[in-house]
Design an enzyme around this catalytic site. Sequence first.
Site, PDB file in Angstrom:
ATOM      1  NE  ARG A   1    -101.433  51.341   2.792  1.00  0.00           N
ATOM      2  CZ  ARG A   1    -102.669  50.940   2.505  1.00  0.00           C
ATOM      3  NH1 ARG A   1    -103.648  51.811   2.465  1.00  0.00           N
ATOM      4  NH2 ARG A   1    -102.907  49.682   2.233  1.00  0.00           N
TER       5      ARG A   1
ATOM      6  CE  LYS B   1     -81.051  58.027  10.605  1.00  0.00           C
ATOM      7  NZ  LYS B   1     -79.675  57.675  11.002  1.00  0.00           N
TER       8      LYS B   1
ATOM      9  CD  GLU C   1     -76.455  60.444  20.319  1.00  0.00           C
ATOM     10  OE1 GLU C   1     -75.616  60.830  19.475  1.00  0.00           O
ATOM     11  OE2 GLU C   1     -77.103  59.372  20.203  1.00  0.00           O
TER      12      GLU C   1
ATOM     13  CE  LYS D   1     -81.095  64.132  13.871  1.00  0.00           C
ATOM     14  NZ  LYS D   1     -81.334  63.001  14.732  1.00  0.00           N
TER      15      LYS D   1
ATOM     16  CD  GLU E   1     -77.667  57.457   8.010  1.00  0.00           C
ATOM     17  OE1 GLU E   1     -78.378  57.857   8.939  1.00  0.00           O
ATOM     18  OE2 GLU E   1     -76.999  56.424   8.060  1.00  0.00           O
TER      19      GLU E   1
ATOM     20  NE  ARG F   1     -80.726  61.599   9.739  1.00  0.00           N
ATOM     21  CZ  ARG F   1     -82.004  61.741   9.984  1.00  0.00           C
ATOM     22  NH1 ARG F   1     -82.829  62.136   9.036  1.00  0.00           N
ATOM     23  NH2 ARG F   1     -82.488  61.488  11.186  1.00  0.00           N
TER      24      ARG F   1
ATOM     25  CG  ASN G   1     -75.278  56.751  12.194  1.00  0.00           C
ATOM     26  OD1 ASN G   1     -76.128  56.686  13.070  1.00  0.00           O
ATOM     27  ND2 ASN G   1     -75.571  56.756  10.915  1.00  0.00           N
TER      28      ASN G   1
ATOM     29  CG  HIS H   1     -74.556  56.176  16.823  1.00  0.00           C
ATOM     30  ND1 HIS H   1     -73.808  57.271  17.194  1.00  0.00           N
ATOM     31  CD2 HIS H   1     -75.827  56.437  17.252  1.00  0.00           C
ATOM     32  CE1 HIS H   1     -74.594  58.153  17.804  1.00  0.00           C
ATOM     33  NE2 HIS H   1     -75.814  57.668  17.859  1.00  0.00           N
TER      34      HIS H   1
ATOM     35  CG  HIS I   1     -76.393  51.028  17.210  1.00  0.00           C
ATOM     36  ND1 HIS I   1     -76.744  51.477  15.962  1.00  0.00           N
ATOM     37  CD2 HIS I   1     -76.921  51.920  18.076  1.00  0.00           C
ATOM     38  CE1 HIS I   1     -77.447  52.604  16.076  1.00  0.00           C
ATOM     39  NE2 HIS I   1     -77.563  52.888  17.349  1.00  0.00           N
TER      40      HIS I   1
ATOM     41  CG  HIS J   1     -78.328  55.438  22.236  1.00  0.00           C
ATOM     42  ND1 HIS J   1     -78.015  54.527  21.243  1.00  0.00           N
ATOM     43  CD2 HIS J   1     -78.222  56.669  21.659  1.00  0.00           C
ATOM     44  CE1 HIS J   1     -77.735  55.181  20.124  1.00  0.00           C
ATOM     45  NE2 HIS J   1     -77.859  56.475  20.352  1.00  0.00           N
TER      46      HIS J   1
HETATM   47  P1  NAD Z   1     -85.101  56.752  27.134  1.00  0.00           P
HETATM   48  O1  NAD Z   1     -86.177  57.115  26.219  1.00  0.00           O
HETATM   49  O2  NAD Z   1     -85.013  55.338  27.571  1.00  0.00           O
HETATM   50  O3  NAD Z   1     -85.188  57.695  28.402  1.00  0.00           O
HETATM   51  C1  NAD Z   1     -84.248  57.525  29.437  1.00  0.00           C
HETATM   52  C2  NAD Z   1     -84.920  57.311  30.802  1.00  0.00           C
HETATM   53  O4  NAD Z   1     -85.360  58.561  31.314  1.00  0.00           O
HETATM   54  C3  NAD Z   1     -86.147  56.419  30.779  1.00  0.00           C
HETATM   55  O5  NAD Z   1     -86.194  55.659  31.952  1.00  0.00           O
HETATM   56  C4  NAD Z   1     -87.290  57.430  30.761  1.00  0.00           C
HETATM   57  O6  NAD Z   1     -88.495  56.916  31.253  1.00  0.00           O
HETATM   58  C5  NAD Z   1     -86.744  58.495  31.666  1.00  0.00           C
HETATM   59  N1  NAD Z   1     -87.250  59.832  31.466  1.00  0.00           N
HETATM   60  C6  NAD Z   1     -87.588  60.438  30.318  1.00  0.00           C
HETATM   61  N2  NAD Z   1     -87.851  61.724  30.537  1.00  0.00           N
HETATM   62  C7  NAD Z   1     -87.716  61.940  31.855  1.00  0.00           C
HETATM   63  C8  NAD Z   1     -87.843  63.077  32.672  1.00  0.00           C
HETATM   64  N3  NAD Z   1     -88.090  64.275  32.160  1.00  0.00           N
HETATM   65  N4  NAD Z   1     -87.650  62.938  33.999  1.00  0.00           N
HETATM   66  C9  NAD Z   1     -87.317  61.733  34.534  1.00  0.00           C
HETATM   67  N5  NAD Z   1     -87.154  60.616  33.791  1.00  0.00           N
HETATM   68  C10 NAD Z   1     -87.347  60.731  32.467  1.00  0.00           C
HETATM   69  O7  NAD Z   1     -83.663  57.109  26.531  1.00  0.00           O
HETATM   70  P2  NAD Z   1     -83.117  58.345  25.687  1.00  0.00           P
HETATM   71  O8  NAD Z   1     -81.705  58.467  26.077  1.00  0.00           O
HETATM   72  O9  NAD Z   1     -83.997  59.504  25.761  1.00  0.00           O
HETATM   73  O10 NAD Z   1     -83.206  57.803  24.193  1.00  0.00           O
HETATM   74  C11 NAD Z   1     -82.457  56.679  23.783  1.00  0.00           C
HETATM   75  C12 NAD Z   1     -83.128  56.082  22.570  1.00  0.00           C
HETATM   76  O11 NAD Z   1     -83.135  57.047  21.513  1.00  0.00           O
HETATM   77  C13 NAD Z   1     -82.442  54.853  22.035  1.00  0.00           C
HETATM   78  O12 NAD Z   1     -83.399  53.860  21.773  1.00  0.00           O
HETATM   79  C14 NAD Z   1     -81.798  55.315  20.748  1.00  0.00           C
HETATM   80  O13 NAD Z   1     -81.690  54.302  19.808  1.00  0.00           O
HETATM   81  C15 NAD Z   1     -82.740  56.393  20.308  1.00  0.00           C
HETATM   82  N6  NAD Z   1     -82.145  57.410  19.437  1.00  0.00           N
HETATM   83  C16 NAD Z   1     -82.807  57.719  18.303  1.00  0.00           C
HETATM   84  C17 NAD Z   1     -82.323  58.698  17.466  1.00  0.00           C
HETATM   85  C18 NAD Z   1     -83.098  59.103  16.251  1.00  0.00           C
HETATM   86  O14 NAD Z   1     -82.569  59.860  15.438  1.00  0.00           O
HETATM   87  N7  NAD Z   1     -84.333  58.670  16.119  1.00  0.00           N
HETATM   88  C19 NAD Z   1     -81.141  59.371  17.798  1.00  0.00           C
HETATM   89  C20 NAD Z   1     -80.476  59.042  18.963  1.00  0.00           C
HETATM   90  C21 NAD Z   1     -80.994  58.039  19.794  1.00  0.00           C
HETATM   91  N1  GLY Z   2     -79.135  60.026  15.257  1.00  0.00           N
HETATM   92  C1  GLY Z   2     -78.861  59.690  13.906  1.00  0.00           C
HETATM   93  C2  GLY Z   2     -79.672  60.423  12.911  1.00  0.00           C
HETATM   94  O1  GLY Z   2     -80.625  61.091  13.225  1.00  0.00           O
HETATM   95  O2  GLY Z   2     -79.394  60.343  11.763  1.00  0.00           O
END
Ligand code: NAD
Ligand code: GLY
Length: 364
Positions: free
Chosen positions: A124, A146, A188, A230, A240, A244, A248, A251, A255, A268
């Site tokens: 938890r 998130k 982003e 942010k 949100e 917030r 999106n 998005h 998505h 993404h």
């Molecule tokens: P990712 O985590 O898939 O990373 C992209 C690629 O880069 C992967 O292949 C990873 O292994 C590689 N990588 C990571 N760091 C590296 C480095 N320093 N050197 C070489 N390779 C590296 O993608 P992302 O773009 O970081 O994140 C996308 C994800 O984030 C999506 O799932 C999206 O939904 C999520 N997201 C979440 C929020 C939130 O608020 N929680 C906001 C925006 C996006």
């Molecule tokens: N990336 C969307 C949020 O953090 O709200």
Amino acid sequence: MQNMIETLNVALGDRSYPIHIGNGLITRPELLLPYFKQKKAVVITNTTVAPLYLDKLRSTLESGGISVLPVILPDGEQFKTWETLNQIFDALLGSRSERGTTLVALGGGVIGDMGGFAAACYLRGMPFIQVPTTLLSQVDSSVGGKTAINHPLGKNMIGAFYQPKLVLADISTLDTLPDRELKAGLAEVIKYGLIRDLAFFVWLEENLEKLLARDAAALTYAIHRCCANKAEIVAADEKEMGERALLNLGHTFGHAIETGMGYGQWLHGEAVAAGTLIAAELSSNLGWLDAASVTRIEQIFVRAGLPVFAPRLGVSRYLDLMSHDKKVQDGKLRLVLLRAIGKGVVSDLSDNALICAAIEVRCT
Ligand code: NAD
Ligand code: GLY
């Protein structure tokens, strides 16, 4: 440059936490060690990031007497699933991790979102730290709490709001990031300018090539500016209920592209870029955004090497995928649109014909 560090605060009362931004931060024990109640860390990472940065982080933690259990997951959006999440729980239970054990997410947004969700659920809730290593995760996903996994019917559909104790954005990790991933992160970055920071958008227009060339000062400035935006939004609206949702922008369409094309096909950030152009088109069709602004938005995404047209999934498929959006209220879609560059709004536009027309124009 090595010792320069910038710090921001996410103000959430007793759940407030710092965001440190700088070079070589994962090798600095004094930044990490205060966050370990127990001398044990579980580090969630993946097969790409582990060979690059796991040993560095491990040495830093071990220098403070902390034992490290790495959990190395398969790499890719297509692995942001229950099955992969369960591998984290297997490792946590198998190693008899306790409520006081700290989970560290070392990687991009996929690792951060899954690691955070595991930390929210395990016993938890256990403390967790975000060590984002992609541009996208440093400017967005590591901040704000998130966490989620995907479902075949929709992106990030199963998750929790769960804040980290610390975000450590080590800019030197971006040196190894593939160009395509750097560009995806820029989607982003540009978003913050579009929804609420016109001056930053203008700065981006003037400095985009520096970011593409990975100029450290430009990257630090941009990451700091995005995180400041942010942090302000999250402090005002953690769950949100209002502002917030602006984060999106692009998005809901994005998505739909990611899910419709199959997770991992469109990155993404790429899907968000094309989605933002649909939102801009729609805003323009409503008379909210002038044509010159749409062109300006298109130009900056093109310069960033990002797609400005979406894949042709068919408008009815888009509408079906979008009906799962988390912002849907009483069955009604809510979209983030633009009144101007620097002024996003959440709209409950219900005119499907207008939405379909914007999608149609922006599909190839
Ligand atoms: P990712 O985590 O898939 O990373 C992209 C690629 O880069 C992967 O292949 C990873 O292994 C590689 N990588 C990571 N760091 C590296 C480095 N320093 N050197 C070489 N390779 C590296 O993608 P992302 O773009 O970081 O994140 C996308 C994800 O984030 C999506 O799932 C999206 O939904 C999520 N997201 C979440 C929020 C939130 O608020 N929680 C906001 C925006 C996006
Ligand atoms: N990336 C969307 C949020 O953090 O709200």
